[in-house]
Design a protein around this motif. Structure first.
Motif, PDB file in Angstrom:
ATOM      1  N   ASN A  52       0.763  -1.178   0.089  1.00  8.46           N
ATOM      2  CA  ASN A  52       0.022  -0.130  -0.091  1.00  8.46           C
ATOM      3  C   ASN A  52       0.676   1.199   0.005  1.00  8.46           C
ATOM      4  N   TYR A  53       2.034   1.279   0.814  1.00  8.26           N
ATOM      5  CA  TYR A  53       2.575   2.437   0.987  1.00  8.26           C
ATOM      6  C   TYR A  53       3.971   2.662   0.434  1.00  8.26           C
ATOM      7  N   CYS A  54       4.465   1.329  -0.228  1.00  7.28           N
ATOM      8  CA  CYS A  54       6.143   1.657  -0.664  1.00  7.28           C
ATOM      9  C   CYS A  54       6.105   0.896  -1.994  1.00  7.28           C
ATOM     10  N   ALA A  55       5.368   0.132  -2.431  1.00 10.92           N
ATOM     11  CA  ALA A  55       5.516  -0.549  -3.759  1.00 10.92           C
ATOM     12  C   ALA A  55       5.460   0.394  -4.974  1.00 10.92           C
ATOM     13  N   CYS A  57       6.669   2.893  -5.466  1.00 17.45           N
ATOM     14  CA  CYS A  57       8.170   3.534  -5.675  1.00 17.45           C
ATOM     15  C   CYS A  57       9.194   2.641  -5.896  1.00 17.45           C
ATOM     16  N   HIS A  58       9.194   1.535  -4.566  1.00 16.69           N
ATOM     17  CA  HIS A  58      10.184   0.572  -4.866  1.00 16.69           C
ATOM     18  C   HIS A  58       9.659  -0.772  -5.107  1.00 16.69           C
ATOM     19  N   SER A  59      10.439  -1.296  -5.679  1.00 16.53           N
ATOM     20  CA  SER A  59      10.645  -2.759  -6.308  1.00 16.53           C
ATOM     21  C   SER A  59      11.119  -3.872  -5.476  1.00 16.53           C
ATOM     22  N   GLY A 108      14.545  13.116  -7.558  1.00 14.06           N
ATOM     23  CA  GLY A 108      15.929  13.611  -7.485  1.00 14.06           C
ATOM     24  C   GLY A 108      16.972  12.399  -7.525  1.00 14.06           C
ATOM     25  N   LYS A 109      16.211  11.239  -7.289  1.00 18.27           N
ATOM     26  CA  LYS A 109      16.760  10.101  -7.172  1.00 18.27           C
ATOM     27  C   LYS A 109      15.994   8.819  -7.243  1.00 18.27           C
ATOM     28  N   ALA A 110      16.349   7.837  -8.110  1.00 21.59           N
ATOM     29  CA  ALA A 110      15.669   6.770  -8.514  1.00 21.59           C
ATOM     30  C   ALA A 110      15.548   5.948  -6.951  1.00 21.59           C
ATOM     31  N   PRO A 111      14.217   5.653  -6.767  1.00 22.86           N
ATOM     32  CA  PRO A 111      14.107   4.992  -5.427  1.00 22.86           C
ATOM     33  C   PRO A 111      14.849   3.595  -5.189  1.00 22.86           C
ATOM     34  N   PRO A 112      15.581   3.313  -4.605  1.00 17.52           N
ATOM     35  CA  PRO A 112      16.576   2.040  -4.954  1.00 17.52           C
ATOM     36  C   PRO A 112      15.374   0.595  -4.802  1.00 17.52           C
ATOM     37  N   ASP A 113      15.810  -0.314  -5.335  1.00 20.34           N
ATOM     38  CA  ASP A 113      15.184  -1.866  -5.070  1.00 20.34           C
ATOM     39  C   ASP A 113      15.438  -1.992  -3.836  1.00 20.34           C
ATOM     40  N   ASP A 126      17.522  -2.166  12.309  1.00 27.35           N
ATOM     41  CA  ASP A 126      17.422  -1.045  13.190  1.00 27.35           C
ATOM     42  C   ASP A 126      17.506   0.179  12.329  1.00 27.35           C
ATOM     43  N   TRP A 127      18.187   0.026  11.188  1.00 27.84           N
ATOM     44  CA  TRP A 127      18.350   1.414  10.498  1.00 27.84           C
ATOM     45  C   TRP A 127      17.141   1.499   9.864  1.00 27.84           C
ATOM     46  N   ILE A 128      16.360   0.498   8.984  1.00 26.87           N
ATOM     47  CA  ILE A 128      15.207   0.723   8.407  1.00 26.87           C
ATOM     48  C   ILE A 128      13.998   1.201   9.511  1.00 26.87           C
ATOM     49  N   TYR A 129      14.068   0.581  10.687  1.00 26.41           N
ATOM     50  CA  TYR A 129      12.830   0.953  11.610  1.00 26.41           C
ATOM     51  C   TYR A 129      13.053   2.442  12.245  1.00 26.41           C
ATOM     52  N   THR A 130      14.347   2.928  12.562  1.00 28.76           N
ATOM     53  CA  THR A 130      14.531   4.248  12.829  1.00 28.76           C
ATOM     54  C   THR A 130      14.411   5.153  11.965  1.00 28.76           C
ATOM     55  N   PHE A 131      14.703   4.966  10.598  1.00 31.33           N
ATOM     56  CA  PHE A 131      14.634   5.684   9.381  1.00 31.33           C
ATOM     57  C   PHE A 131      13.018   6.091   9.190  1.00 31.33           C
ATOM     58  N   LEU A 132      12.124   4.787   9.338  1.00 28.60           N
ATOM     59  CA  LEU A 132      10.869   5.126   9.147  1.00 28.60           C
ATOM     60  C   LEU A 132      10.114   5.948  10.034  1.00 28.60           C
ATOM     61  N   GLY A 152      18.850  14.886   4.064  1.00 27.59           N
ATOM     62  CA  GLY A 152      18.611  15.186   3.056  1.00 27.59           C
ATOM     63  C   GLY A 152      18.270  14.142   2.046  1.00 27.59           C
ATOM     64  N   ALA A 153      17.378  13.166   2.613  1.00 29.60           N
ATOM     65  CA  ALA A 153      16.839  11.951   1.790  1.00 29.60           C
ATOM     66  C   ALA A 153      15.877  12.633   0.795  1.00 29.60           C
ATOM     67  N   SER A 154      16.051  11.800  -0.329  1.00 25.53           N
ATOM     68  CA  SER A 154      14.839  12.330  -1.270  1.00 25.53           C
ATOM     69  C   SER A 154      13.604  11.694  -1.003  1.00 25.53           C
ATOM     70  N   MET A 155      13.377  10.622  -0.180  1.00 26.76           N
ATOM     71  CA  MET A 155      12.158  10.124   0.050  1.00 26.76           C
ATOM     72  C   MET A 155      11.373  10.998   0.934  1.00 26.76           C
ATOM     73  N   PRO A 156      10.117  11.161   0.565  1.00 32.49           N
ATOM     74  CA  PRO A 156       9.150  11.892   1.483  1.00 32.49           C
ATOM     75  C   PRO A 156       8.753  10.934   2.596  1.00 32.49           C
ATOM     76  N   ASN A 157       8.039  11.494   3.512  1.00 33.76           N
ATOM     77  CA  ASN A 157       7.418  10.446   4.474  1.00 33.76           C
ATOM     78  C   ASN A 157       5.992  10.075   3.843  1.00 33.76           C
ATOM     79  N   VAL A 158       6.122   8.901   3.452  1.00 35.55           N
ATOM     80  CA  VAL A 158       5.001   8.357   2.876  1.00 35.55           C
ATOM     81  C   VAL A 158       4.011   8.014   3.836  1.00 35.55           C
ATOM     82  N   LEU A 159       4.416   7.748   5.070  1.00 37.39           N
ATOM     83  CA  LEU A 159       3.447   7.278   6.031  1.00 37.39           C
ATOM     84  C   LEU A 159       3.035   8.221   6.963  1.00 37.39           C
ATOM     85  N   TRP A 160       2.696   9.590   6.556  1.00 35.78           N
ATOM     86  CA  TRP A 160       2.646  10.761   7.345  1.00 35.78           C
ATOM     87  C   TRP A 160       1.076  10.593   7.804  1.00 35.78           C
TER      88      TRP A 160
HETATM   89  C1  HEC Z   1       7.365   8.484  -3.306  1.00 37.57           C
HETATM   90  C2  HEC Z   1       8.297   7.297  -3.653  1.00 37.57           C
HETATM   91  C3  HEC Z   1       8.469   6.725  -2.370  1.00 37.57           C
HETATM   92  C4  HEC Z   1       7.731   5.926  -1.672  1.00 37.57           C
HETATM   93  C5  HEC Z   1       6.261   5.793  -1.733  1.00 37.57           C
HETATM   94  C6  HEC Z   1       8.693   5.177  -0.649  1.00 37.57           C
HETATM   95  N1  HEC Z   1       9.950   5.385  -1.034  1.00 37.57           N
HETATM   96 FE1  HEC Z   1      11.350   4.876   0.168  1.00 37.57          FE
HETATM   97  N2  HEC Z   1      12.720   5.965  -1.004  1.00 37.57           N
HETATM   98  C7  HEC Z   1      12.443   6.648  -2.099  1.00 37.57           C
HETATM   99  C8  HEC Z   1      13.549   7.312  -2.566  1.00 37.57           C
HETATM  100  C9  HEC Z   1      13.573   8.583  -3.655  1.00 37.57           C
HETATM  101  C10 HEC Z   1      14.523   7.233  -1.829  1.00 37.57           C
HETATM  102  C11 HEC Z   1      16.245   7.393  -1.977  1.00 37.57           C
HETATM  103  C12 HEC Z   1      16.437   8.219  -0.888  1.00 37.57           C
HETATM  104  C13 HEC Z   1      17.838   8.763  -1.046  1.00 37.57           C
HETATM  105  O1  HEC Z   1      18.776   8.268  -1.088  1.00 37.57           O
HETATM  106  O2  HEC Z   1      17.814  10.269  -0.679  1.00 37.57           O
HETATM  107  C14 HEC Z   1      14.121   5.991  -1.028  1.00 37.57           C
HETATM  108  C15 HEC Z   1      14.977   5.364   0.026  1.00 37.57           C
HETATM  109  C16 HEC Z   1      14.434   4.191   0.894  1.00 37.57           C
HETATM  110  C17 HEC Z   1      15.329   3.442   1.755  1.00 37.57           C
HETATM  111  C18 HEC Z   1      16.781   3.484   1.847  1.00 37.57           C
HETATM  112  C19 HEC Z   1      17.281   2.649   0.936  1.00 37.57           C
HETATM  113  C20 HEC Z   1      18.976   2.619   0.853  1.00 37.57           C
HETATM  114  O3  HEC Z   1      19.357   1.392   0.765  1.00 37.57           O
HETATM  115  O4  HEC Z   1      19.611   3.496   0.611  1.00 37.57           O
HETATM  116  C21 HEC Z   1      14.492   2.739   2.515  1.00 37.57           C
HETATM  117  C22 HEC Z   1      14.705   1.645   3.550  1.00 37.57           C
HETATM  118  C23 HEC Z   1      13.203   3.052   2.118  1.00 37.57           C
HETATM  119  N3  HEC Z   1      13.297   3.864   0.942  1.00 37.57           N
HETATM  120  C24 HEC Z   1      11.895   2.461   2.445  1.00 37.57           C
HETATM  121  C25 HEC Z   1      10.644   2.768   2.111  1.00 37.57           C
HETATM  122  C26 HEC Z   1       9.536   2.039   2.640  1.00 37.57           C
HETATM  123  C27 HEC Z   1       9.811   1.251   3.814  1.00 37.57           C
HETATM  124  C28 HEC Z   1       8.447   2.637   2.233  1.00 37.57           C
HETATM  125  C29 HEC Z   1       6.905   2.548   2.428  1.00 37.57           C
HETATM  126  C30 HEC Z   1       6.567   2.465   3.685  1.00 37.57           C
HETATM  127  C31 HEC Z   1       8.980   3.645   1.118  1.00 37.57           C
HETATM  128  N4  HEC Z   1      10.314   3.622   1.013  1.00 37.57           N
HETATM  129  C32 HEC Z   1       8.120   4.371   0.366  1.00 37.57           C
HETATM  130  C33 HEC Z   1      11.107   7.011  -2.658  1.00 37.57           C
HETATM  131  C34 HEC Z   1       9.865   6.597  -2.037  1.00 37.57           C
END
Ligand code: HEC
Length: 240
Positions: A52-55, A57-59, A108-113, A126-132, A152-160
């Motif tokens: 629902n929240y991540c797929a 952007c992320h594969s 500005g950056k492709a969301p990584p797999d 711990d990193w992922i958990y604290t990051f979220l 400076g993460a390019s990812m917005p807070n999709v869980l806000w």
């Molecule tokens: C709107 C698109 C988008 C969505 C939706 C999104 N992300 Fe991201 N995510 C990104 C981008 C862009 C980056 C790269 C951030 C950077 O490096 O500055 C990223 C990076 C990450 C990273 C760091 C990966 C690494 O190895 O550097 C994690 C972990 C992550 N996302 C988890 C999640 C999770 C979990 C969700 C769902 C709750 C999620 N993302 C939803 C765009 C998204």
């Protein structure tokens, strides 16, 4: 000669391991994510939240839906009904709808797999958990969000909408009353723990089997220790 080779080997090993330590620890405090890979319900909830929240952007390029069904004890029908978005087939890997170029252009950056994010690196869960948990409102950033774990993460807070809008203050993070999310703090922590558990499982599905095997190995060993003890008692009985 041999000695220098050995030290070269260790130097190389340290170089290989060092980046993992740096990226996992950095200088931010990471919270301890108490995930339980045996907790299927947690992994199922994590999968649902991920779809629902991540797929979008992320594969998860190494994970097939069919494998997911098997490991998470879901029927293929359940996976098709609740997890698959769009027209992907159950045998396919979990792609994202986002084209690489679009991600680059929009964020500005492709969301990584994320299929290998949780793999191998020490403390990665711990990193992922604290990051979220560490997104906060930052108007100076293009998406309006920043993150203390990944500055400076390019990812917005999709869980806000679940967490609310955190703001960074001297006293730490605060969420104002009118910006609260749909979940309580405890429920939000639970939700991101489930996502973290799911991503850790995806990083290494074999670990699931290895961990449950581990329990049997320990039981087996305990049983033989007990047996050996009883035998010893038996043998020494007559001698004393
Ligand atoms: C709107 C698109 C988008 C969505 C939706 C999104 N992300 Fe991201 N995510 C990104 C981008 C862009 C980056 C790269 C951030 C950077 O490096 O500055 C990223 C990076 C990450 C990273 C760091 C990966 C690494 O190895 O550097 C994690 C972990 C992550 N996302 C988890 C999640 C999770 C979990 C969700 C769902 C709750 C999620 N993302 C939803 C765009 C998204």
């Amino acid at each position: 000669m041999l000695k220098s080779r050995i030290s070269a080997f260790f130097a190389a090993a340290v170089l290989l391991v060092a980046p993992a330590f740096v990226s996992a620890a950095g200088d931010v405090h990471l919270e301890d994510a108490q995930i339980d890979l045996q907790d299927k319900a947690s992994l199922q909830r994590g999968a649902g939240l991920f779809m629902n929240y991540c797929a979008a952007c992320h594969s998860l390029q190494y994970m097939r839906y069919s494998r997911l069904a098997e490991d998470l004890e879901l029927t293929p029908e359940q996976v098709e009904q609740f997890l698959i978005k769009g027209d992907a087939k159950i045998g396919e890997v979990m792609k994202t709808g986002l084209a690489k170029g679009d991600g680059q252009a929009w964020f500005g950056k492709a969301p990584p797999d994320l299929s290998t994010t949780a793999r191998g690196k020490i403390g990665q869960e711990d990193w992922i958990y604290t990051f979220l948990k560490s997104f906060y409102v930052d108007e100076s950033r293009p998406m309006g969000w920043n993150n203390t774990v990944l500055a400076g993460a390019s990812m917005p807070n999709v869980l806000w909408d679940l967490q609310g809008k955190q703001r960074k203050t001297e006293e730490g993070f605060v969420i104002q009353e009118h910006e609260r999310g749909r979940l309580s703090d405890a429920d939000y922590d639970r939700a991101i723990l489930d996502i973290t558990a799911f991503l850790t499982y995806v990083g290494e599905p074999a670990r699931l089997q290895r961990e449950s095997l581990g329990v049997w190995v320990i039981l087996f060993l305990s049983f033989f220790t007990l047996l050996a003890y009883l035998l010893k008692q038996e043998y020494w009985k007559d001698i004393h």
